[in-house]
Write an enzyme that holds these catalytic residues in place. Structure first.
Site, PDB file in Angstrom:
ATOM      1  N   ASP A 235       0.857  -1.181   0.000  1.00 21.45           N
ATOM      2  CA  ASP A 235       0.000   0.000   0.000  1.00 21.45           C
ATOM      3  C   ASP A 235       0.894   1.232   0.000  1.00 21.45           C
ATOM      4  O   ASP A 235       1.990   1.221   0.571  1.00 21.45           O
ATOM      5  CB  ASP A 235      -0.910  -0.024   1.227  1.00 21.45           C
ATOM      6  CG  ASP A 235      -2.013   1.004   1.164  1.00 21.45           C
ATOM      7  OD1 ASP A 235      -2.083   1.739   0.158  1.00 21.45           O
ATOM      8  OD2 ASP A 235      -2.804   1.082   2.115  1.00 21.45           O
TER       9      ASP A 235
ATOM     10  N   ASP B 226      -8.315  -7.187   1.200  1.00 22.28           N
ATOM     11  CA  ASP B 226      -7.389  -7.273   2.327  1.00 22.28           C
ATOM     12  C   ASP B 226      -8.069  -6.673   3.546  1.00 22.28           C
ATOM     13  O   ASP B 226      -8.958  -5.829   3.418  1.00 22.28           O
ATOM     14  CB  ASP B 226      -6.101  -6.500   2.045  1.00 22.28           C
ATOM     15  CG  ASP B 226      -6.280  -5.000   2.308  1.00 22.28           C
ATOM     16  OD1 ASP B 226      -5.901  -4.540   3.400  1.00 22.28           O
ATOM     17  OD2 ASP B 226      -6.821  -4.298   1.431  1.00 22.28           O
TER      18      ASP B 226
ATOM     19  N   CYS C 227     -13.515 -28.053   9.785  1.00 27.16           N
ATOM     20  CA  CYS C 227     -12.485 -27.111   9.331  1.00 27.16           C
ATOM     21  C   CYS C 227     -11.152 -27.844   9.227  1.00 27.16           C
ATOM     22  O   CYS C 227     -10.775 -28.619  10.110  1.00 27.16           O
ATOM     23  CB  CYS C 227     -12.370 -25.937  10.303  1.00 27.16           C
ATOM     24  SG  CYS C 227     -11.028 -24.785   9.898  1.00 27.16           S
TER      25      CYS C 227
ATOM     26  N   CYS D 130      -8.083 -26.455   9.153  1.00 26.57           N
ATOM     27  CA  CYS D 130      -6.900 -25.715   9.603  1.00 26.57           C
ATOM     28  C   CYS D 130      -6.184 -26.473  10.716  1.00 26.57           C
ATOM     29  O   CYS D 130      -6.754 -27.344  11.376  1.00 26.57           O
ATOM     30  CB  CYS D 130      -7.284 -24.314  10.070  1.00 26.57           C
ATOM     31  SG  CYS D 130      -7.982 -24.215  11.744  1.00 26.57           S
TER      32      CYS D 130
ATOM     33  N   CYS E 113      -7.987 -26.309  14.229  1.00 29.45           N
ATOM     34  CA  CYS E 113      -9.183 -27.131  14.405  1.00 29.45           C
ATOM     35  C   CYS E 113      -8.861 -28.628  14.373  1.00 29.45           C
ATOM     36  O   CYS E 113      -9.570 -29.435  14.977  1.00 29.45           O
ATOM     37  CB  CYS E 113     -10.217 -26.790  13.327  1.00 29.45           C
ATOM     38  SG  CYS E 113     -11.054 -25.208  13.629  1.00 29.45           S
TER      39      CYS E 113
ATOM     40  N   HIS F 185      -6.581 -20.038  12.330  1.00 28.28           N
ATOM     41  CA  HIS F 185      -7.957 -20.412  11.981  1.00 28.28           C
ATOM     42  C   HIS F 185      -8.653 -19.313  11.193  1.00 28.28           C
ATOM     43  O   HIS F 185      -9.289 -19.588  10.157  1.00 28.28           O
ATOM     44  CB  HIS F 185      -8.781 -20.730  13.229  1.00 28.28           C
ATOM     45  CG  HIS F 185     -10.239 -20.884  12.916  1.00 28.28           C
ATOM     46  ND1 HIS F 185     -10.764 -22.045  12.366  1.00 28.28           N
ATOM     47  CD2 HIS F 185     -11.275 -20.004  12.998  1.00 28.28           C
ATOM     48  CE1 HIS F 185     -12.049 -21.871  12.143  1.00 28.28           C
ATOM     49  NE2 HIS F 185     -12.388 -20.644  12.514  1.00 28.28           N
TER      50      HIS F 185
END
Length: 373
Positions: free
Chosen positions: A91, A265, A303, A305, A308, A334
């Site tokens: 940015d 984002d 999930c 991830c 999890c 997560h």
């Protein structure tokens, strides 16, 4: 320069495409984790890869002030500095200049501002901001712009927009001396339809590689956001990527994908994680609540991830209450996994011509979660 965008499929206004950065490919729609200071808070690069991140965002204003342009150059450029070989969007720092610096002076030449760190004086021009991002080796650089507060009247926003358009033209010229890999223009104009149209047309007429829609999620009502985005997208080139800056609520992301936005984002997944708020298909889980003390379930059933697959809500609540630093990492893993897979699921639905059904299912699961408490 090595940058291209290929539009693969469309389902209504929703789009699926591929951004080629030369060294890596980014499938869109895409969510970019925010690494403001060249680091996504509480997350290592290997963890970013594990959750499926393809591109991250860093911030020119913050990196310019600390550690500084020369340090990053001496340490091999931004990719090597932060140990991240995939995509980096930087940015321009315009938003931070106007939001973090209490003492600033905007004029057609650029913006004078005081550092929020030590009060030292600095001056950003559109040319210097392009130079900074070029010297760091950013994959996608953003132009310097002014992001006017939502509360400003039309006369102020018009004056601000004129400056932003002028700075965009100067940024294109600066690219001749500092050939950044890709340069995106930013469409401002507040909540005023005619100014947004003017901005979109002005940016379209410049030779940018992609376009961002700025000045959203800055306090305006959601209905204004949803009205403005289609107005802007109507005038932006179909064959170039569109990026909604700072949009972070899952509902907003789904809606804007349906309006033709490709890139997103936000700090929300990691910031909310550190505050104990975890995102799931059924709504948020506030892990601080007493009800999760003995809860043996993962944050979200099914999930994939790391968090999890290995830990219970009860354990995560314990970490949070004990102020263990590992909580920040596990919760952020997560939430980032949720966000990245949300846009992956949207992309798959677009490719299969079923984005409308995907959207209905998304809201249906949220309602189911509300009904079940």
């Amino acid at each position: 320069m090595s940058f291209s965008f290929e539009l693969i499929a469309e389902d209504g206004a929703a789009r699926a495409g591929v951004i080629d950065l030369g060294h890596s490919r980014v499938e869109t729609p895409i969510f970019m984790p925010v690494g403001t200071n060249a680091s996504v808070k509480a997350i290592l690069p290997c963890m970013l890869k594990a959750v499926g991140a393809k591109i991250v965002l860093s911030n020119t204003y913050h990196l310019y002030l600390r550690p500084g342009i020369e340090t990053i150059e001496k340490l091999g450029g931004l990719h090597r500095f932060m140990g991240w070989k995939r995509g980096i969007l930087t940015d321009s720092g315009g938003f931070q200049v106007f939001s973090l610096s209490e003492l600033r002076d905007i004029n057609p030449k650029g913006v004078y501002f005081k550092s929020h760190i030590d009060g030292s004086n600095h001056f950003f021009t559109p040319e210097y901001v392009v130079e900074l991002q070029y010297r760091w080796g950013s994959d996608i650089a953003m132009v310097l712009d002014e992001c006017p507060p939502y509360t400003k009247d039309k006369a102020y926003v018009k004056k601000s927009l004129d400056i932003t358009i002028n700075w965009a033209k100067r940024s294109i010229k600066a690219r001749e001396s500092f050939p950044v890999n890709a340069l995106f223009g930013i469409v401002q104009g507040g909540v005023f339809d005619d100014l947004r149209k003017e901005a979109a047309i002005a940016m379209k007429d410049l030779d940018f590689d992609g376009f961002a829609i700025g000045g959203l999620s800055v306090g305006e009502p959601t209905e204004d956001m949803y009205r403005v985005v289609p107005i802007v997208n109507e005038f932006l080139p179909r064959h170039k990527p569109r990026y909604a800056m700072g949009i972070g609520r899952p509902e907003n992301i789904v809606e804007l994908i349906g309006m033709g936005v490709d890139m997103f984002d936000c700090v929300m997944p990691t910031r909310n994680a550190r505050n104990g708020t975890l995102f799931t298909r059924f709504g948020v889980v506030n892990i601080k609540r007493q009800q999760y003390r003995d809860d043996d379930r993962p944050i979200e059933e099914g999930c994939g991830c790391y968090t999890c697959r290995n830990f219970s809500r009860g354990y995560l609540r314990h970490l949070y209450k004990a102020k263990e630093l590992s909580f920040y990492t596990l919760a952020s893993i997560h939430n980032l996994y949720y966000y990245i897979n949300l846009v992956k699921s949207a992309r798959k639905a677009i490719l299969n011509g079923r984005f409308g059904s995907f959207k209905d299912e998304f809201y249906g699961l949220l309602k189911e979660g509300e009904a079940n408490g």
